[in-house]
Design a protein around this motif. Structure first.
Motif, PDB file in Angstrom:
ATOM      1  N   VAL A 121       0.842  -1.197   0.000  1.00  0.00           N
ATOM      2  CA  VAL A 121       0.000   0.000   0.000  1.00  0.00           C
ATOM      3  C   VAL A 121       0.878   1.247   0.000  1.00  0.00           C
ATOM      4  O   VAL A 121       0.638   2.188  -0.770  1.00  0.00           O
ATOM      5  N   HIS A 122       1.901   1.256   0.839  1.00  0.00           N
ATOM      6  CA  HIS A 122       2.824   2.401   0.901  1.00  0.00           C
ATOM      7  C   HIS A 122       3.470   2.645  -0.468  1.00  0.00           C
ATOM      8  O   HIS A 122       3.524   3.782  -0.946  1.00  0.00           O
ATOM      9  N   GLU A 123       3.960   1.584  -1.101  1.00  0.00           N
ATOM     10  CA  GLU A 123       4.588   1.712  -2.426  1.00  0.00           C
ATOM     11  C   GLU A 123       3.577   2.175  -3.471  1.00  0.00           C
ATOM     12  O   GLU A 123       3.892   3.022  -4.323  1.00  0.00           O
ATOM     13  N   GLY A 124       2.368   1.639  -3.418  1.00  0.00           N
ATOM     14  CA  GLY A 124       1.330   2.019  -4.381  1.00  0.00           C
ATOM     15  C   GLY A 124       0.919   3.473  -4.234  1.00  0.00           C
ATOM     16  O   GLY A 124       0.766   4.189  -5.229  1.00  0.00           O
ATOM     17  N   GLU A 125       0.746   3.917  -2.992  1.00  0.00           N
ATOM     18  CA  GLU A 125       0.398   5.315  -2.758  1.00  0.00           C
ATOM     19  C   GLU A 125       1.516   6.244  -3.227  1.00  0.00           C
ATOM     20  O   GLU A 125       1.263   7.306  -3.793  1.00  0.00           O
ATOM     21  N   ALA A 126       2.764   5.830  -3.014  1.00  0.00           N
ATOM     22  CA  ALA A 126       3.914   6.630  -3.479  1.00  0.00           C
ATOM     23  C   ALA A 126       3.911   6.740  -5.000  1.00  0.00           C
ATOM     24  O   ALA A 126       4.205   7.802  -5.558  1.00  0.00           O
ATOM     25  N   LYS A 127       3.568   5.649  -5.671  1.00  0.00           N
ATOM     26  CA  LYS A 127       3.509   5.654  -7.143  1.00  0.00           C
ATOM     27  C   LYS A 127       2.433   6.631  -7.629  1.00  0.00           C
ATOM     28  O   LYS A 127       2.671   7.412  -8.561  1.00  0.00           O
ATOM     29  N   LEU A 128       1.270   6.616  -6.981  1.00  0.00           N
ATOM     30  CA  LEU A 128       0.205   7.548  -7.367  1.00  0.00           C
ATOM     31  C   LEU A 128       0.614   8.989  -7.102  1.00  0.00           C
ATOM     32  O   LEU A 128       0.363   9.868  -7.930  1.00  0.00           O
ATOM     33  N   ARG A 129       1.246   9.229  -5.943  1.00  0.00           N
ATOM     34  CA  ARG A 129       1.714  10.595  -5.636  1.00  0.00           C
ATOM     35  C   ARG A 129       2.676  11.089  -6.705  1.00  0.00           C
ATOM     36  O   ARG A 129       2.599  12.243  -7.130  1.00  0.00           O
ATOM     37  N   GLU A 130       3.590  10.249  -7.134  1.00  0.00           N
ATOM     38  CA  GLU A 130       4.568  10.657  -8.153  1.00  0.00           C
ATOM     39  C   GLU A 130       3.891  11.023  -9.470  1.00  0.00           C
ATOM     40  O   GLU A 130       4.331  11.947 -10.162  1.00  0.00           O
ATOM     41  N   ILE A 131       2.842  10.318  -9.814  1.00  0.00           N
ATOM     42  CA  ILE A 131       2.098  10.655 -11.035  1.00  0.00           C
ATOM     43  C   ILE A 131       1.463  12.033 -10.888  1.00  0.00           C
ATOM     44  O   ILE A 131       1.534  12.870 -11.799  1.00  0.00           O
ATOM     45  N   TYR A 132       0.859  12.282  -9.741  1.00  0.00           N
ATOM     46  CA  TYR A 132       0.281  13.609  -9.495  1.00  0.00           C
ATOM     47  C   TYR A 132       1.358  14.691  -9.480  1.00  0.00           C
ATOM     48  O   TYR A 132       1.156  15.779 -10.017  1.00  0.00           O
ATOM     49  N   VAL A 133       2.512  14.406  -8.887  1.00  0.00           N
ATOM     50  CA  VAL A 133       3.618  15.377  -8.860  1.00  0.00           C
ATOM     51  C   VAL A 133       4.018  15.749 -10.284  1.00  0.00           C
ATOM     52  O   VAL A 133       4.173  16.938 -10.610  1.00  0.00           O
TER      53      VAL A 133
END
Length: 192
Positions: A121-133
């Protein structure tokens, strides 16, 4: 489930697991349920995965990969910032949030995600954040948005807000109302 680059046997197991988890809940789902749903023997499933937790963790990663693909596609479209955000939030939610909130076992599955698959979950949320960034930085570079803070902080606010909306929604319709409101508030707040 959409096709990503995944072995067909593993995909069949993950699809069967998702169906079983949504039907019986995480705790009551057995390896037999998953094997039966995948049209395989239990032994064949164990050749691919160590146990139910391993399947669930892989399923969480797979779902985040699908969400990331849907999110990237939605953010690549043009339009008003609020409209793009709304489309992105809803595209991302179609994959997991909608089926989860439509299941009688949705909250149990959310809890299982945080307890048995916290790293995924932590890795997945980080991946989504990077897309938004990346998207927010593009908007700022093009002069289409002014961020009140860093793109990283804004992306973190987006993902945590969506996660909060998911955890508190009584239904998918409730989640969609929250996501649409968030899209309007954020879009209006950062648009020049």
């Amino acid at each position: 489930m959409k096709d990503l680059d995944i072995d067909p046997k593993q995909k069949a197991i993950l699809e069967a697991a998702w169906t079983a988890f949504a039907t019986y809940g995480y705790r009551k789902t057995s390896m037999d349920d998953i094997a039966r749903g995948a049209g395989m023997s239990r032994a064949a499933v164990y050749l691919q995965y160590r146990n139910k937790d391993d399947i669930f963790q892989t399923l969480v990663r797979y779902c985040y990969d699908m969400c990331a693909a849907a999110l990237s596609e939605a953010l690549s479209r043009g339009g008003a910032v609020s409209d793009v955000l709304e489309a992105a939030f809803l595209a991302q939610s179609e994959i997991v949030v909608k089926p989860m909130l439509s299941s009688a076992h949705g909250m149990e599955l959310l809890e299982a995600g945080t307890t048995t698959s916290s790293e995924a979950v932590h890795e997945g949320e980080a991946k989504l954040r990077e897309i938004y960034v990346g998207w927010l930085n593009r908007l700022a570079d093009e002069g289409a948005a002014t961020l009140p803070g860093s793109a990283e902080d804004t992306a973190a606010l987006i993902t945590s807000s969506l996660k909060g909306a998911k955890m508190t929604a009584r239904s998918y319709e409730d989640y969609c109302r929250s996501a649409k409101l968030l899209a309007v508030l954020l879009g209006t707040g950062i648009t020049k």
